[in-house]
Every structure is written in structure tokens, then in C-alpha cells.
Scaffold this motif. Structure first.
Motif, PDB file in Angstrom:
ATOM      1  N   THR A 121       0.963  13.910 -26.702  1.00  0.00           N
ATOM      2  CA  THR A 121       1.055  12.740 -25.820  1.00  0.00           C
ATOM      3  C   THR A 121       0.691  11.482 -26.591  1.00  0.00           C
ATOM      4  O   THR A 121      -0.316  11.459 -27.304  1.00  0.00           O
ATOM      5  N   THR A 122       1.493  10.429 -26.451  1.00  0.00           N
ATOM      6  CA  THR A 122       1.213   9.182 -27.147  1.00  0.00           C
ATOM      7  C   THR A 122       0.287   8.303 -26.306  1.00  0.00           C
ATOM      8  O   THR A 122       0.132   8.507 -25.100  1.00  0.00           O
ATOM      9  N   GLU A 123      -0.291   7.319 -26.960  1.00  0.00           N
ATOM     10  CA  GLU A 123      -1.149   6.387 -26.238  1.00  0.00           C
ATOM     11  C   GLU A 123      -0.364   5.653 -25.152  1.00  0.00           C
ATOM     12  O   GLU A 123      -0.857   5.461 -24.033  1.00  0.00           O
ATOM     13  N   ASP A 124       0.857   5.246 -25.451  1.00  0.00           N
ATOM     14  CA  ASP A 124       1.675   4.548 -24.463  1.00  0.00           C
ATOM     15  C   ASP A 124       1.969   5.441 -23.263  1.00  0.00           C
ATOM     16  O   ASP A 124       1.946   4.981 -22.113  1.00  0.00           O
ATOM     17  N   GLU A 125       2.262   6.714 -23.520  1.00  0.00           N
ATOM     18  CA  GLU A 125       2.518   7.641 -22.418  1.00  0.00           C
ATOM     19  C   GLU A 125       1.273   7.805 -21.551  1.00  0.00           C
ATOM     20  O   GLU A 125       1.355   7.833 -20.323  1.00  0.00           O
ATOM     21  N   TYR A 126       0.122   7.886 -22.190  1.00  0.00           N
ATOM     22  CA  TYR A 126      -1.107   8.039 -21.437  1.00  0.00           C
ATOM     23  C   TYR A 126      -1.419   6.798 -20.600  1.00  0.00           C
ATOM     24  O   TYR A 126      -1.832   6.907 -19.444  1.00  0.00           O
ATOM     25  N   LEU A 127      -1.199   5.633 -21.172  1.00  0.00           N
ATOM     26  CA  LEU A 127      -1.431   4.401 -20.419  1.00  0.00           C
ATOM     27  C   LEU A 127      -0.512   4.319 -19.206  1.00  0.00           C
ATOM     28  O   LEU A 127      -0.900   3.804 -18.156  1.00  0.00           O
ATOM     29  N   SER A 128       0.706   4.842 -19.343  1.00  0.00           N
ATOM     30  CA  SER A 128       1.618   4.869 -18.198  1.00  0.00           C
ATOM     31  C   SER A 128       1.069   5.750 -17.081  1.00  0.00           C
ATOM     32  O   SER A 128       1.192   5.427 -15.894  1.00  0.00           O
ATOM     33  N   VAL A 129       0.438   6.874 -17.465  1.00  0.00           N
ATOM     34  CA  VAL A 129      -0.143   7.773 -16.469  1.00  0.00           C
ATOM     35  C   VAL A 129      -1.273   7.082 -15.720  1.00  0.00           C
ATOM     36  O   VAL A 129      -1.308   7.085 -14.479  1.00  0.00           O
ATOM     37  N   ILE A 130      -2.204   6.473 -16.432  1.00  0.00           N
ATOM     38  CA  ILE A 130      -3.366   5.900 -15.742  1.00  0.00           C
ATOM     39  C   ILE A 130      -3.004   4.600 -15.021  1.00  0.00           C
ATOM     40  O   ILE A 130      -3.666   4.236 -14.045  1.00  0.00           O
ATOM     41  N   LYS A 131      -1.958   3.930 -15.478  1.00  0.00           N
ATOM     42  CA  LYS A 131      -1.508   2.745 -14.732  1.00  0.00           C
ATOM     43  C   LYS A 131      -1.025   3.164 -13.350  1.00  0.00           C
ATOM     44  O   LYS A 131      -1.279   2.478 -12.350  1.00  0.00           O
ATOM     45  N   ALA A 132      -0.348   4.308 -13.287  1.00  0.00           N
ATOM     46  CA  ALA A 132       0.132   4.810 -11.995  1.00  0.00           C
ATOM     47  C   ALA A 132      -0.992   5.471 -11.211  1.00  0.00           C
ATOM     48  O   ALA A 132      -1.191   5.196 -10.028  1.00  0.00           O
ATOM     49  N   LYS A 133      -1.754   6.333 -11.864  1.00  0.00           N
ATOM     50  CA  LYS A 133      -2.716   7.190 -11.174  1.00  0.00           C
ATOM     51  C   LYS A 133      -3.950   6.425 -10.699  1.00  0.00           C
ATOM     52  O   LYS A 133      -4.503   6.721  -9.646  1.00  0.00           O
TER      53      LYS A 133
ATOM     54  N   LEU B 209       0.812  -1.212   0.000  1.00  0.00           N
ATOM     55  CA  LEU B 209       0.000   0.000   0.000  1.00  0.00           C
ATOM     56  C   LEU B 209       0.848   1.266   0.000  1.00  0.00           C
ATOM     57  O   LEU B 209       0.490   2.269  -0.634  1.00  0.00           O
ATOM     58  N   SER B 210       1.984   1.242   0.694  1.00  0.00           N
ATOM     59  CA  SER B 210       2.854   2.428   0.673  1.00  0.00           C
ATOM     60  C   SER B 210       3.480   2.606  -0.709  1.00  0.00           C
ATOM     61  O   SER B 210       3.638   3.741  -1.183  1.00  0.00           O
ATOM     62  N   ALA B 211       3.832   1.497  -1.345  1.00  0.00           N
ATOM     63  CA  ALA B 211       4.357   1.581  -2.715  1.00  0.00           C
ATOM     64  C   ALA B 211       3.295   2.148  -3.652  1.00  0.00           C
ATOM     65  O   ALA B 211       3.596   2.969  -4.526  1.00  0.00           O
ATOM     66  N   ALA B 212       2.047   1.725  -3.454  1.00  0.00           N
ATOM     67  CA  ALA B 212       0.959   2.251  -4.276  1.00  0.00           C
ATOM     68  C   ALA B 212       0.802   3.750  -4.075  1.00  0.00           C
ATOM     69  O   ALA B 212       0.589   4.505  -5.032  1.00  0.00           O
ATOM     70  N   ALA B 213       0.908   4.219  -2.835  1.00  0.00           N
ATOM     71  CA  ALA B 213       0.794   5.654  -2.556  1.00  0.00           C
ATOM     72  C   ALA B 213       1.865   6.435  -3.307  1.00  0.00           C
ATOM     73  O   ALA B 213       1.605   7.510  -3.856  1.00  0.00           O
ATOM     74  N   THR B 214       3.074   5.880  -3.336  1.00  0.00           N
ATOM     75  CA  THR B 214       4.167   6.527  -4.056  1.00  0.00           C
ATOM     76  C   THR B 214       3.890   6.575  -5.552  1.00  0.00           C
ATOM     77  O   THR B 214       4.066   7.605  -6.218  1.00  0.00           O
ATOM     78  N   VAL B 215       3.444   5.445  -6.100  1.00  0.00           N
ATOM     79  CA  VAL B 215       3.166   5.362  -7.539  1.00  0.00           C
ATOM     80  C   VAL B 215       2.029   6.302  -7.925  1.00  0.00           C
ATOM     81  O   VAL B 215       2.069   6.955  -8.976  1.00  0.00           O
ATOM     82  N   ILE B 216       0.987   6.386  -7.079  1.00  0.00           N
ATOM     83  CA  ILE B 216      -0.127   7.284  -7.367  1.00  0.00           C
ATOM     84  C   ILE B 216       0.367   8.729  -7.439  1.00  0.00           C
ATOM     85  O   ILE B 216      -0.021   9.489  -8.340  1.00  0.00           O
ATOM     86  N   ALA B 217       1.219   9.112  -6.489  1.00  0.00           N
ATOM     87  CA  ALA B 217       1.770  10.475  -6.508  1.00  0.00           C
ATOM     88  C   ALA B 217       2.592  10.706  -7.772  1.00  0.00           C
ATOM     89  O   ALA B 217       2.523  11.775  -8.395  1.00  0.00           O
ATOM     90  N   GLU B 218       3.375   9.695  -8.162  1.00  0.00           N
ATOM     91  CA  GLU B 218       4.134   9.802  -9.411  1.00  0.00           C
ATOM     92  C   GLU B 218       3.192   9.977 -10.598  1.00  0.00           C
ATOM     93  O   GLU B 218       3.461  10.762 -11.520  1.00  0.00           O
TER      94      GLU B 218
ATOM     95  N   MET C 170       3.118  12.862 -13.324  1.00  0.00           N
ATOM     96  CA  MET C 170       3.173  12.520 -14.749  1.00  0.00           C
ATOM     97  C   MET C 170       2.015  13.165 -15.503  1.00  0.00           C
ATOM     98  O   MET C 170       2.187  13.658 -16.628  1.00  0.00           O
ATOM     99  N   GLN C 171       0.829  13.185 -14.875  1.00  0.00           N
ATOM    100  CA  GLN C 171      -0.326  13.795 -15.532  1.00  0.00           C
ATOM    101  C   GLN C 171      -0.119  15.293 -15.718  1.00  0.00           C
ATOM    102  O   GLN C 171      -0.522  15.857 -16.747  1.00  0.00           O
ATOM    103  N   LEU C 172       0.513  15.943 -14.737  1.00  0.00           N
ATOM    104  CA  LEU C 172       0.835  17.355 -14.910  1.00  0.00           C
ATOM    105  C   LEU C 172       1.745  17.555 -16.113  1.00  0.00           C
ATOM    106  O   LEU C 172       1.631  18.538 -16.848  1.00  0.00           O
ATOM    107  N   GLY C 173       2.663  16.600 -16.313  1.00  0.00           N
ATOM    108  CA  GLY C 173       3.618  16.703 -17.415  1.00  0.00           C
ATOM    109  C   GLY C 173       2.972  16.593 -18.782  1.00  0.00           C
ATOM    110  O   GLY C 173       3.484  17.160 -19.758  1.00  0.00           O
ATOM    111  N   VAL C 174       1.850  15.851 -18.867  1.00  0.00           N
ATOM    112  CA  VAL C 174       1.186  15.685 -20.165  1.00  0.00           C
ATOM    113  C   VAL C 174      -0.037  16.585 -20.298  1.00  0.00           C
ATOM    114  O   VAL C 174      -0.680  16.586 -21.352  1.00  0.00           O
ATOM    115  N   ALA C 175      -0.352  17.336 -19.237  1.00  0.00           N
ATOM    116  CA  ALA C 175      -1.539  18.191 -19.272  1.00  0.00           C
ATOM    117  C   ALA C 175      -1.454  19.174 -20.438  1.00  0.00           C
ATOM    118  O   ALA C 175      -0.478  19.902 -20.586  1.00  0.00           O
TER     119      ALA C 175
END
Length: 338
Positions: free
Chosen positions: A172-184, A149-158, A162-167
Motif C-alpha cells: 500500500t502506498t502513502e497516497d492510497e492510505y491517505l485516500s482511505v483515512i480521508k474517507a474513513k 451528512l448523507s454524502a459523508a455516510a456514503t464516503v465513510i462506508a466507501e 477501501m480499508q478492507l482492500g488494503v488490509a
């Protein structure tokens, strides 16, 4: 406080989460009591802000996944209740923070906490809920669960960063977007599902199976949310339709439409997303372009793909009521757009 799930979900003639609700009903009652208890504070504003969002609705899907996954492997203690409450607090904190970052005015048909109490209060109460979540994890006494759960909290923050970076970035590519939602998004689904078998002392293979299920369910869930923003209802989405567009979010339907469009159409997207020309007329035009290039259908197809991987994750599990309920959750998530 009862389980915040509308049983209307089962009246659509499609998959529902009714089976999951039924299997976890008693434990969710305990989770809800714990949530209310842990949201309390002598600092008056904290319970006011926390309860504003906690009591505003939502399916409580993530904590139900934790409970069902623990029950699936025969767990009989009460640690899964604390872990489920921790998961819900993490989710609620994320929503409070998201609304500040996105400058959102409405969530689940109500004014967001930030519009009532301000950005500072929303952020700080979100931090309080995260702190309470970690206190409950420590009370459980499982280093593995704390690690997950702590690792998840870190990944969610990342993912948020990442979403700010692609805002507003239409390149933005599809792969980049999938990376964002996988983390978020998917990271918390994954952790919620995995801590169930962990607390039940299930095998590493079982843990991996539920982790895969949660990750891919989360990806499917978010992609359908993306599709609903351009073709759903506020009831299904939990926020106003078109909010992503008005906030300048570059989601998969936009990415696909932008890449497939003419130069004139791409210029429209640049005005709408990059220059904030995103009123009702522009939203109608955006929906037209998204329909023209089958971006909703293709987003849903991606969601079904990840839903299939989630289903494969549970394939080795023995048949049971809990397995059936978890499989039905996949169908419910991907069918929301119909």
C-alpha cells in the motif's frame, strides 16, 4: 448525562479543548439528553448496546465542532443540537461496525459490544443509530445539511471497504492510505464542521472554509492516532496500544518503515502483518524498526502539515472566541503524541 470530556486534557501544559468545551457546554448538555432519548427503544437490547458505547467515554469532539461552527456564525435555534446528535450517532455507529470488522476486543478500556452481545447485535444496533441520525436530520428540514451528512455516510462506508482492500497489503502506498483515512475518518469531521455554517445561513465561502478545516483536522487526527498506536498510551488512544499492529492494519508508520527497511526487515513485516505473527515480542521489534526509520516523527510531520492546512482554512474568519477555540483543537490533536 454530562459532557464526556476529561478536563485533565488542559493539565498537560499543551493545547487543550477546554475552550471548545466551555463554549459548547450548555448545548452539549442538550445534545447528550437527545442522544439518550433517541438511543431508547422498546427492543431491550438496543439501548443496552448503544449505551454501552455512548457512556464509555470519548471527547465528543465531532458534535462539539458542529455546535461551535454554528455558534460562530450567530445561529440561535436548536437545529444545531439535532445535527450534533446526528453526527455523534453516525460516529458511534461507525465504531460499532469497525469493532466487528476489526474483530476488536477492547475500546476505551472496556470490552467492545461485539464481545458482550455478538457481532450481529453490534451491526444491527449500529444500523439503528444511523436510522435515528437520519430521522433527526429530516426533522431539521435542511436539504443541504441532509445532503452533506448523507454524502459523508456514503464516503465513510466507501472508506471502510477501501480499508478492507488494503488490509494486510504492505505494498500500500502513502497516497492510497491517505485516500482511505480521508474517507474513513476525515469525511465525518468535514461534515460535522460544515453543517454548522449551513444551518446558520453563512456564505458559501464560510462553508468551504469550515469544510476544509474539518477535512484536514480529520486527517491530522487520524495520523496522530496511527503514531500513538506505536508510541502512545491507552488513555490517549482510546484503545489498547498496539491494537493496529495485532489486527494487521497497514498504517502510515508501517508503510514508511516497510519501504525504508532492508529485505530482512521487510520479511519481518510480512510475517507480522500477513501471517499474523504479532505477539508482544513482535510488537517490540516493530516499534524498534519504526523508531529506527523515524516513521513516528514523519507521521507526526504529515499530521502537522494537514493541521497547518486546517489552520489556513480558518484564516479568513474574523477573530472570535470560537475561531480561537477551533484553532486550539488543531494544536490539541497534533500534540497528543508528545
Amino acid at each position: 448525562m454530562g459532557v464526556v470530556v476529561s478536563m485533565e486534557e488542559g493539565k498537560r501544559g499543551q493545547a487543550s479543548i477546554a475552550a471548545l468545551v466551555g463554549l459548547t457546554r450548555a448545548d452539549m448538555g442538550r445534545v447528550n439528553e437527545l442522544i439518550l432519548s433517541k438511543a431508547g427503544s422498546d427492543v431491550e437490547m438496543i439501548p443496552e448496546v448503544a449505551n454501552h458505547l455512548i457512556s464509555s467515554g470519548g471527547k465528543r469532539l465531532r458534535p462539539m465542532l458542529t455546535l461551535a461552527a454554528a455558534q460562530m456564525f450567530g445561529y440561535s435555534g436548536d437545529s444545531h443540537v439535532k445535527l450534533a446528535a446526528s453526527v455523534e450517532f453516525m460516529h458511534t455507529a461507525t465504531l460499532l461496525h469497525d469493532d466487528v470488522v476489526d474483530e476488536s476486543g477492547m475500546r476505551r478500556g472496556k470490552k467492545t459490544a461485539r464481545t458482550i452481545w455478538g457481532n450481529q447485535a453490534s451491526v444491527l444496533v449500529g444500523d439503528f443509530l444511523l436510522g435515528q441520525a437520519f430521522r433527526m436530520m429530516v426533522e431539521v428540514g435542511s436539504l443541504d445539511c441532509l445532503d452533506i451528512l448523507s454524502a459523508a455516510a456514503t464516503v465513510i462506508a466507501e472508506g471502510e471497504v477501501m480499508q478492507l482492500g488494503v488490509a494486510g497489503n504492505l505494498e500500500t502506498t502513502e497516497d492510497e492510505y491517505l485516500s482511505v483515512i480521508k474517507a474513513k475518518t476525515a469525511a465525518l469531521f468535514s461534515a460535522a464542521a460544515e453543517v454548522g455554517p449551513v444551518i446558520a445561513a453563512a456564505s458559501k465561502n464560510d462553508r468551504a472554509a469550515l469544510r476544509s478545516y474539518g477535512t484536514n483536522l480529520g486527517l491530522a487526527f487520524q495520523l496522530i492516532d496511527d503514531a500513538l498506536d506505536y508510541g502512545g498510551s491507552a488513555k490517549d488512544l482510546g484503545k489498547n496500544v498496539g491494537d493496529d499492529f495485532r489486527e494487521g492494519k497497514v498504517t502510515l508508520p508501517v508503510i514508511l518503515s516497510y519501504r525504508r527497511g532492508s529485505e530482512k526487515e521487510r520479511e519481518f513485516w510480512r510475517r507480522a502483518i500477513e501471517q499474523d505473527q504479532n505477539g508482544d515480542e513482535e510488537l517490540e521489534q516493530a516499534c524498534g524498526l519504526i523508531a529506527k526509520y523515524d516513521a513516528i516523527a514523519d507521521t507526526v510531520a504529515r499530521a502537522r502539515h494537514f493541521g497547518g492546512i486546517a489552520r489556513d482554512g480558518l484564516a479568513p474568519m474574523e477573530a472570535s472566541a470560537h475561531k480561537s477555540a477551533l484553532l486550539e483543537v488543531i494544536d490539541f490533536c497534533v500534540n497528543r503524541v508528545n
